[in-house]
Design an enzyme around this catalytic site. Structure first.
Site, mmCIF file in Angstrom:
data_model
loop_
_atom_site.group_PDB
_atom_site.id
_atom_site.type_symbol
_atom_site.label_atom_id
_atom_site.label_comp_id
_atom_site.label_asym_id
_atom_site.label_seq_id
_atom_site.Cartn_x
_atom_site.Cartn_y
_atom_site.Cartn_z
ATOM 1 N N LYS A 1 0.812 -1.226 0.000
ATOM 2 C CA LYS A 1 0.000 0.000 0.000
ATOM 3 C C LYS A 1 0.847 1.280 0.000
ATOM 4 O O LYS A 1 0.437 2.290 -0.559
ATOM 5 C CB LYS A 1 -0.959 -0.002 1.195
ATOM 6 C CG LYS A 1 -2.056 -1.062 1.072
ATOM 7 C CD LYS A 1 -3.063 -0.951 2.195
ATOM 8 C CE LYS A 1 -4.060 -2.104 2.125
ATOM 9 N NZ LYS A 1 -5.119 -1.989 3.138
ATOM 10 N N THR B 1 3.821 0.507 21.721
ATOM 11 C CA THR B 1 4.994 1.388 21.655
ATOM 12 C C THR B 1 4.474 2.820 21.662
ATOM 13 O O THR B 1 3.982 3.317 20.643
ATOM 14 C CB THR B 1 5.802 1.112 20.368
ATOM 15 O OG1 THR B 1 5.969 -0.305 20.242
ATOM 16 C CG2 THR B 1 7.149 1.795 20.384
ATOM 17 N N GLY C 1 -0.191 1.439 13.666
ATOM 18 C CA GLY C 1 0.503 1.023 12.446
ATOM 19 C C GLY C 1 -0.209 1.548 11.201
ATOM 20 O O GLY C 1 -0.983 2.510 11.264
ATOM 21 N N GLY C 2 0.030 0.879 10.078
ATOM 22 C CA GLY C 2 -0.529 1.313 8.790
ATOM 23 C C GLY C 2 -2.053 1.320 8.788
ATOM 24 O O GLY C 2 -2.677 2.225 8.215
ATOM 25 N N GLY D 1 -3.536 0.520 18.542
ATOM 26 C CA GLY D 1 -2.604 0.247 17.447
ATOM 27 C C GLY D 1 -2.261 1.536 16.722
ATOM 28 O O GLY D 1 -3.114 2.430 16.589
ATOM 29 N N LYS E 1 5.029 5.719 19.003
ATOM 30 C CA LYS E 1 4.355 5.672 17.698
ATOM 31 C C LYS E 1 2.972 6.316 17.750
ATOM 32 O O LYS E 1 2.561 7.004 16.816
ATOM 33 C CB LYS E 1 4.250 4.212 17.208
ATOM 34 C CG LYS E 1 5.524 3.762 16.500
ATOM 35 C CD LYS E 1 5.585 2.270 16.283
ATOM 36 C CE LYS E 1 4.669 1.762 15.185
ATOM 37 N NZ LYS E 1 4.823 0.273 15.047
#
Ligand code: ATR
Length: 270
Positions: free
Chosen positions: A65, A152, A128-129, A126, A155
Site C-alpha cells: 500500500k 509502543t 501502524g498502517g 494500534g 508511535k
C-alpha cells in the site's frame, strides 16, 4: 471488457474477486477482476504489466500500500493523509491513488451497524498502517475525541500529532488506558493474527461497540469484548465490503449495494 485486479503478496485468500463479481452483476456489467500475486521486490513491474494488458484499475493489499502511494501520479486527500493507497485508477496511462479503507470503515459503522461517530469517544488500539488509513475519515465525522493507544507509546504520540490538524486525537501507551468505558473501541493492531489480545483494561469495553478490523471469524479481541460486557461486537467484514464498494464507485462511478454482499459472504462462511 473492463479489467480490474487486486495485487498483493500473499493474495490467494482475497475474496475481492467474489465481491466485485456481485457488484458488477447488480449493474449487468461484464468485468474481469483477478488476483495478482506480485513478487515482494517486483511490485512496480507487476503494475506495469497490468497496465500494458489494458487494466483499468486495481486494489492493493499488504504489503504494497505504501509503494502504491509512492507510485501514484496524483492522490486523493484520503490517500495523502493515509500515506497509503488501496485503490488505483488508470486514466490516460497515469495512476490516480485513492484510499477507501477509512471511509469503508465509516460506512460500515453508519450503514450497517447504525452507529454514528459524531460526538463519540473512540479508543483506537494500534498505531501502524491500518490506523494511519482510518484516522482522517473518522476525524471527518466529528467524534468527541479519539484516544490513540499503542504498545509502543512513541508511535501513537507521533501519529496523533500528525493528525491533530483534522480533529481531536491524543496519543497514549497501552498501559495508560483508564478502565473507564468509552463509546467505541477499535482494534487496529495485528495482534489477532497471532491469536493475541492487546493488553488493555476490561472496564474500557463495558457498554462499548467493539470493532476488530480483522474479519472471517471471532477474533480473540471479539471474544474478550463479548465476555466483558461490550454492547455490540463486530469483525471487519463490513469494512472490507464497503471499501470494495468505494473502489468500485471510484473506477466505474456506480454505487453498489453492500448489505446483500455482506450477507452472502457470511452465509458462505468465507
Ligand atoms: P498494520 O499495517 O496492520 O497496522 P503494522 O504497521 O505492523 O501493521 O502495525 C501493527 C500494530 O499492531 C502496531 O501498532 C503494533 O504495536 P507496536 O507498534 O508496539 O509494535 C500492534 N500490535 C501487534 N501485536 C500486538 C500485541 N500483541 N499487542 C498490542 N499491540 C500489538
Amino acid at each position: 471488457m473492463n479489467k480490474y485486479a487486486v495485487i498483493g503478496n500473499p493474495v490467494h485468500h482475497s475474496i475481492s474477486p467474489m465481491i466485485h463479481g456481485q457488484f458488477s452483476k447488480e449493474f449487468g456489467l461484464e468485468i474481469s477482476y483477478e488476483k495478482i500475486l506480485s513478487p515482494i521486490n517486483g511490485f512496480q513491474d507487476t503494475v506495469k504489466k497490468f497496465i500494458d494488458s489494458n487494466g483499468q484499475g486495481f486494489n492493493i493489499t499488504l504489503p504494497f500500500k505504501i509503494q502504491a502511494h509512492n507510485l501514484s501520479k496524483s492522490l486523493t486527500p484520503n490517500a495523502k493523509a493515509a500515506g497509503a493507497v488501496n485503490a488505483i485508477k488508470i486514466k490516460d496511462n497515469t495512476l490516480i491513488g485513492e484510499n477507501t479503507d477509512g471511509n469503508g470503515l465509516v460506512n460500515d459503522f453508519t450503514n450497517n451497524l447504525n452507529q454514528s461517530l459524531k460526538g463519540k469517544e473512540i479508543l483506537i488500539i494500534g498505531a501502524g498502517g491500518a490506523t494511519q488509513g482510518i484516522l482522517k475519515p473518522i476525524l471527518d465525522c466529528n467524534p468527541e475525541k479519539i484516544l490513540l493507544a499503542n504498545r509502543t507509546k512513541e508511535k501513537s504520540l507521533k501519529l496523533a500529532s500528525k493528525f491533530l490538524k483534522y480533529g481531536k486525537v491524543c496519543g497514549f501507551g497501552l498501559d495508560q488506558i483508564k478502565a473507564k468505558p468509552v463509546d467505541i473501541v477499535i482494534n487496529a493492531t495485528s495482534a489477532s493474527i497471532d491469536g493475541n489480545i492487546p493488553n488493555i483494561p476490561n472496564g474500557v469495553v463495558e457498554g462499548a461497540l467493539c470493532y476488530d478490523l480483522m474479519y472471517g471469524r471471532e477474533t480473540p479481541f471479539m471474544k474478550w469484548a463479548n465476555e466483558n460486557s461490550a454492547r455490540k461486537v463486530s469483525d471487519g467484514l463490513g469494512m472490507l465490503v464497503e471499501q470494495a464498494a468505494l473502489s468500485f464507485s471510484f473506477w466505474l462511478e456506480k454505487n453498489p449495494q453492500t448489505k446483500p454482499v455482506i450477507e452472502l459472504v457470511r452465509a458462505k462462511g468465507d
